[in-house]
Scaffold this motif. Structure first.
Motif, short mmCIF file in Angstrom:
data_model
loop_
_atom_site.label_atom_id
_atom_site.label_comp_id
_atom_site.label_asym_id
_atom_site.label_seq_id
_atom_site.Cartn_x
_atom_site.Cartn_y
_atom_site.Cartn_z
N THR A 15 11.69 -0.17 1.13
CA THR A 15 12.90 -0.36 0.39
C THR A 15 14.09 0.32 1.13
O THR A 15 13.83 1.20 1.97
CB THR A 15 12.72 0.06 -1.13
OG1 THR A 15 13.63 -0.27 -1.87
CG2 THR A 15 12.24 1.74 -1.12
N ALA A 16 15.21 0.42 0.28
CA ALA A 16 16.39 1.33 0.89
C ALA A 16 16.63 2.22 -0.33
O ALA A 16 16.21 2.15 -1.38
CB ALA A 16 17.48 0.30 0.85
N SER A 17 17.46 3.34 0.34
CA SER A 17 17.56 4.46 -0.55
C SER A 17 18.48 4.09 -1.91
O SER A 17 18.12 4.67 -3.03
CB SER A 17 18.55 5.55 0.17
OG SER A 17 17.89 6.01 1.14
N HIS A 18 19.39 3.15 -1.75
CA HIS A 18 20.15 2.60 -3.02
C HIS A 18 19.18 1.94 -4.02
O HIS A 18 19.56 2.00 -5.04
CB HIS A 18 21.35 1.70 -2.57
CG HIS A 18 21.12 0.52 -2.20
ND1 HIS A 18 20.55 0.00 -0.67
CD2 HIS A 18 20.99 -0.66 -2.72
CE1 HIS A 18 20.58 -1.12 -0.54
NE2 HIS A 18 20.62 -1.60 -1.85
N LEU A 58 8.91 9.36 -3.06
CA LEU A 58 7.54 8.91 -2.43
C LEU A 58 6.85 7.88 -3.34
O LEU A 58 6.15 6.84 -2.75
CB LEU A 58 6.66 10.41 -2.21
CG LEU A 58 5.41 9.86 -1.45
CD1 LEU A 58 5.53 10.54 -0.03
CD2 LEU A 58 4.30 10.94 -2.01
N MET A 59 6.67 8.13 -4.53
CA MET A 59 6.17 7.21 -5.51
C MET A 59 6.47 5.97 -5.39
O MET A 59 5.72 4.77 -5.35
CB MET A 59 5.68 8.01 -6.79
CG MET A 59 4.83 9.21 -6.68
SD MET A 59 3.39 9.23 -5.79
CE MET A 59 2.43 8.22 -6.89
N MET A 60 7.77 5.81 -5.31
CA MET A 60 8.56 4.50 -5.45
C MET A 60 8.55 3.74 -4.13
O MET A 60 8.09 2.55 -4.07
CB MET A 60 9.91 4.78 -5.94
CG MET A 60 10.83 3.66 -5.93
SD MET A 60 10.19 2.41 -7.28
CE MET A 60 10.70 3.47 -8.76
N VAL A 61 8.69 4.50 -2.97
CA VAL A 61 8.62 3.87 -1.71
C VAL A 61 6.81 3.36 -1.54
O VAL A 61 6.51 2.30 -0.96
CB VAL A 61 8.89 4.87 -0.65
CG1 VAL A 61 8.67 4.14 0.83
CG2 VAL A 61 10.34 5.00 -0.61
N LYS A 73 19.39 1.45 5.58
CA LYS A 73 18.20 2.32 6.43
C LYS A 73 17.22 1.90 5.73
O LYS A 73 16.77 1.93 4.07
CB LYS A 73 18.40 3.71 6.18
CG LYS A 73 19.54 4.28 6.87
CD LYS A 73 19.54 4.22 8.22
CE LYS A 73 20.79 5.18 8.91
NZ LYS A 73 21.64 4.30 9.67
N TRP A 74 16.02 1.33 6.32
CA TRP A 74 14.64 0.92 5.43
C TRP A 74 13.86 2.38 5.47
O TRP A 74 13.62 2.96 6.26
CB TRP A 74 13.92 -0.16 6.27
CG TRP A 74 14.45 -1.45 6.08
CD1 TRP A 74 15.15 -2.15 7.30
CD2 TRP A 74 14.65 -2.18 5.07
NE1 TRP A 74 15.58 -3.38 6.77
CE2 TRP A 74 15.39 -3.58 5.30
CE3 TRP A 74 14.29 -2.11 3.80
CZ2 TRP A 74 15.69 -4.76 4.26
CZ3 TRP A 74 14.13 -3.21 2.70
CH2 TRP A 74 15.03 -4.29 3.23
N LEU A 75 13.10 2.47 4.11
CA LEU A 75 12.25 3.62 4.01
C LEU A 75 10.86 2.98 3.83
O LEU A 75 10.57 1.96 3.23
CB LEU A 75 12.82 4.20 2.65
CG LEU A 75 14.15 4.68 2.53
CD1 LEU A 75 14.35 5.18 1.23
CD2 LEU A 75 14.53 5.69 3.62
N PRO A 89 22.44 8.96 -6.10
CA PRO A 89 22.34 8.58 -4.51
C PRO A 89 22.34 9.87 -3.87
O PRO A 89 21.50 9.97 -2.88
CB PRO A 89 23.20 7.76 -4.17
CG PRO A 89 23.76 7.19 -5.55
CD PRO A 89 23.61 8.11 -6.38
N MET A 90 22.85 11.08 -3.99
CA MET A 90 22.85 12.27 -3.31
C MET A 90 21.61 13.09 -3.38
O MET A 90 21.14 13.64 -2.38
CB MET A 90 24.16 13.15 -3.88
CG MET A 90 24.29 14.35 -2.87
SD MET A 90 24.45 14.29 -1.15
CE MET A 90 26.15 13.85 -1.06
N SER A 91 20.96 12.76 -4.64
CA SER A 91 19.63 13.30 -4.53
C SER A 91 18.77 12.74 -3.75
O SER A 91 17.90 13.49 -3.30
CB SER A 91 19.32 13.72 -6.04
OG SER A 91 20.31 14.53 -6.73
N ILE A 92 18.79 11.38 -3.76
CA ILE A 92 17.89 10.65 -3.08
C ILE A 92 18.01 10.92 -1.89
O ILE A 92 17.07 11.10 -0.94
CB ILE A 92 18.21 8.92 -3.24
CG1 ILE A 92 17.63 8.72 -4.93
CG2 ILE A 92 17.36 8.36 -2.33
CD1 ILE A 92 16.20 8.77 -5.17
N SER A 93 19.24 10.94 -1.23
CA SER A 93 19.80 11.22 0.28
C SER A 93 18.88 12.68 0.66
O SER A 93 18.46 12.76 1.88
CB SER A 93 21.09 11.42 0.43
OG SER A 93 21.43 11.55 1.79
#
Length: 162
Positions: A54-57, A45-48, A95-97, A67-71
Protein backbone atom coordinates in the motif's frame (compact mmCIF):
# COMPACT_ATOMS: atom_id res chain seq x y z
CA UNK A 1 -23.55 8.14 35.27
CA UNK A 2 -25.00 11.36 33.85
CA UNK A 3 -25.46 14.26 36.25
CA UNK A 4 -28.30 16.67 35.63
CA UNK A 5 -25.90 19.53 34.92
CA UNK A 6 -23.77 17.65 32.41
CA UNK A 7 -24.32 17.36 28.70
CA UNK A 8 -25.05 13.71 27.87
CA UNK A 9 -23.08 13.87 24.61
CA UNK A 10 -19.99 15.25 26.39
CA UNK A 11 -20.21 12.48 28.97
CA UNK A 12 -20.50 9.91 26.17
CA UNK A 13 -17.48 11.44 24.43
CA UNK A 14 -15.44 11.00 27.60
CA UNK A 15 -16.63 7.40 27.88
CA UNK A 16 -15.48 6.79 24.29
CA UNK A 17 -12.08 8.25 25.17
CA UNK A 18 -11.95 5.93 28.19
CA UNK A 19 -12.86 3.02 25.91
CA UNK A 20 -9.99 3.97 23.61
CA UNK A 21 -7.56 4.11 26.54
CA UNK A 22 -8.69 0.72 27.81
CA UNK A 23 -8.30 -0.75 24.31
CA UNK A 24 -4.71 0.46 24.18
CA UNK A 25 -3.71 -1.27 27.43
CA UNK A 26 -2.92 -4.68 25.85
CA UNK A 27 -0.74 -2.95 23.24
CA UNK A 28 1.32 -1.06 25.81
CA UNK A 29 1.42 -3.99 28.23
CA UNK A 30 2.19 -6.82 25.80
CA UNK A 31 3.72 -5.35 22.64
CA UNK A 32 5.22 -1.85 22.86
CA UNK A 33 8.17 -2.57 25.12
CA UNK A 34 8.79 -6.14 24.05
CA UNK A 35 9.07 -5.24 20.36
CA UNK A 36 10.17 -1.60 20.74
CA UNK A 37 7.35 -0.31 18.61
CA UNK A 38 5.17 2.79 18.97
CA UNK A 39 1.42 2.71 18.57
CA UNK A 40 1.56 4.39 15.15
CA UNK A 41 4.31 2.03 13.99
CA UNK A 42 2.21 -0.91 15.18
CA UNK A 43 -0.87 0.38 13.36
CA UNK A 44 1.14 0.93 10.17
CA UNK A 45 2.78 -2.49 10.40
CA UNK A 46 -0.57 -4.22 10.93
CA UNK A 47 -2.27 -2.31 8.10
CA UNK A 48 0.54 -2.99 5.61
CA UNK A 49 0.58 -6.61 6.76
CA UNK A 50 -3.12 -7.01 6.11
CA UNK A 51 -3.05 -5.18 2.76
CA UNK A 52 0.22 -6.68 1.50
CA UNK A 53 1.31 -3.53 -0.30
CA UNK A 54 0.00 0.00 0.00
CA UNK A 55 0.97 3.66 0.08
CA UNK A 56 1.33 5.97 3.09
CA UNK A 57 -1.64 8.15 2.20
CA UNK A 58 -3.85 5.05 2.00
CA UNK A 59 -2.74 3.94 5.47
CA UNK A 60 -3.44 7.45 6.81
CA UNK A 61 -6.91 7.37 5.29
CA UNK A 62 -7.73 3.86 6.56
CA UNK A 63 -6.42 4.39 10.09
CA UNK A 64 -7.25 8.05 10.66
CA UNK A 65 -3.64 8.71 11.70
CA UNK A 66 -2.36 12.01 10.33
CA UNK A 67 0.10 11.83 7.40
CA UNK A 68 3.02 13.31 9.38
CA UNK A 69 2.70 10.59 12.03
CA UNK A 70 2.49 7.95 9.31
CA UNK A 71 5.62 9.42 7.69
CA UNK A 72 7.52 9.18 10.97
CA UNK A 73 6.33 5.61 11.50
CA UNK A 74 7.41 4.69 7.95
CA UNK A 75 10.88 6.14 8.56
CA UNK A 76 11.29 4.29 11.87
CA UNK A 77 10.00 0.95 10.57
CA UNK A 78 12.26 1.26 7.54
CA UNK A 79 15.27 2.15 9.72
CA UNK A 80 14.61 -0.93 11.88
CA UNK A 81 14.37 -3.20 8.84
CA UNK A 82 10.66 -3.87 9.27
CA UNK A 83 9.36 -2.07 6.19
CA UNK A 84 10.41 -1.86 2.54
CA UNK A 85 9.74 1.42 0.72
CA UNK A 86 9.86 1.41 -3.08
CA UNK A 87 9.26 4.29 -5.49
CA UNK A 88 6.47 3.65 -8.00
CA UNK A 89 7.93 3.43 -11.52
CA UNK A 90 4.95 5.24 -13.08
CA UNK A 91 4.52 7.90 -10.37
CA UNK A 92 7.81 8.94 -8.75
CA UNK A 93 5.98 10.73 -5.92
CA UNK A 94 4.21 7.56 -4.83
CA UNK A 95 6.05 5.22 -2.46
CA UNK A 96 4.91 1.62 -2.11
CA UNK A 97 5.09 0.13 1.37
CA UNK A 98 5.46 -3.57 2.07
CA UNK A 99 6.74 -5.59 4.98
CA UNK A 100 10.28 -6.90 5.03
CA UNK A 101 11.00 -10.41 6.23
CA UNK A 102 11.37 -9.04 9.77
CA UNK A 103 8.16 -7.03 9.38
CA UNK A 104 6.27 -10.13 8.29
CA UNK A 105 7.65 -12.02 11.29
CA UNK A 106 6.44 -9.28 13.65
CA UNK A 107 3.08 -9.07 11.91
CA UNK A 108 2.54 -12.81 12.45
CA UNK A 109 3.57 -12.48 16.11
CA UNK A 110 1.29 -9.50 16.76
CA UNK A 111 -1.78 -10.55 14.78
CA UNK A 112 -3.07 -12.92 17.50
CA UNK A 113 -2.98 -10.05 20.03
CA UNK A 114 -5.39 -8.01 17.91
CA UNK A 115 -7.62 -11.02 17.48
CA UNK A 116 -7.65 -11.64 21.24
CA UNK A 117 -8.60 -8.03 21.93
CA UNK A 118 -11.39 -8.12 19.33
CA UNK A 119 -12.77 -11.44 20.60
CA UNK A 120 -12.67 -10.27 24.20
CA UNK A 121 -14.29 -6.91 23.43
CA UNK A 122 -17.06 -8.18 21.15
CA UNK A 123 -17.41 -11.75 22.41
CA UNK A 124 -20.44 -11.11 24.62
CA UNK A 125 -22.38 -9.13 22.03
CA UNK A 126 -25.21 -10.72 20.06
CA UNK A 127 -24.95 -10.55 16.27
CA UNK A 128 -27.62 -7.86 16.05
CA UNK A 129 -25.83 -5.79 18.71
CA UNK A 130 -22.56 -6.13 16.83
CA UNK A 131 -24.25 -5.10 13.57
CA UNK A 132 -25.85 -2.11 15.29
CA UNK A 133 -22.54 -1.03 16.80
CA UNK A 134 -20.83 -1.41 13.43
CA UNK A 135 -23.50 0.77 11.85
CA UNK A 136 -23.04 3.46 14.51
CA UNK A 137 -19.25 3.42 14.10
CA UNK A 138 -19.66 3.75 10.31
CA UNK A 139 -21.99 6.75 10.73
CA UNK A 140 -19.65 8.44 13.19
CA UNK A 141 -16.62 7.92 10.94
CA UNK A 142 -18.56 9.19 7.92
CA UNK A 143 -19.42 12.36 9.85
CA UNK A 144 -15.84 12.83 11.09
CA UNK A 145 -14.41 12.27 7.59
CA UNK A 146 -16.82 14.67 5.83
CA UNK A 147 -15.22 17.51 3.89
CA UNK A 148 -16.59 20.73 2.46
CA UNK A 149 -16.35 21.65 -1.23
CA UNK A 150 -12.75 22.84 -0.70
CA UNK A 151 -11.68 19.53 0.81
CA UNK A 152 -11.46 20.94 4.34
CA UNK A 153 -12.57 18.84 7.28
CA UNK A 154 -16.06 19.85 8.38
CA UNK A 155 -15.31 18.37 11.80
CA UNK A 156 -12.22 20.51 12.36
CA UNK A 157 -14.01 23.62 11.12
CA UNK A 158 -17.05 23.05 13.36
CA UNK A 159 -14.97 22.26 16.46
CA UNK A 160 -12.55 25.20 16.16
CA UNK A 161 -12.40 27.44 19.21
CA UNK A 162 -13.69 30.93 18.56
Amino acid sequence: MVHADENREVVLLHRLLKLHNRLMAPFSTHLAHRYRISLNEFRLLMMVGSLGRTASHEVAELTGVNPMSISRAVATLKRHGRLVVETDATNRRRKWLSLSKEGKRLYQLMLPQGEKVAHYLFGKLEQDELAGFESIVDKLLERLDAEDEDGTSRFLNRTRLA
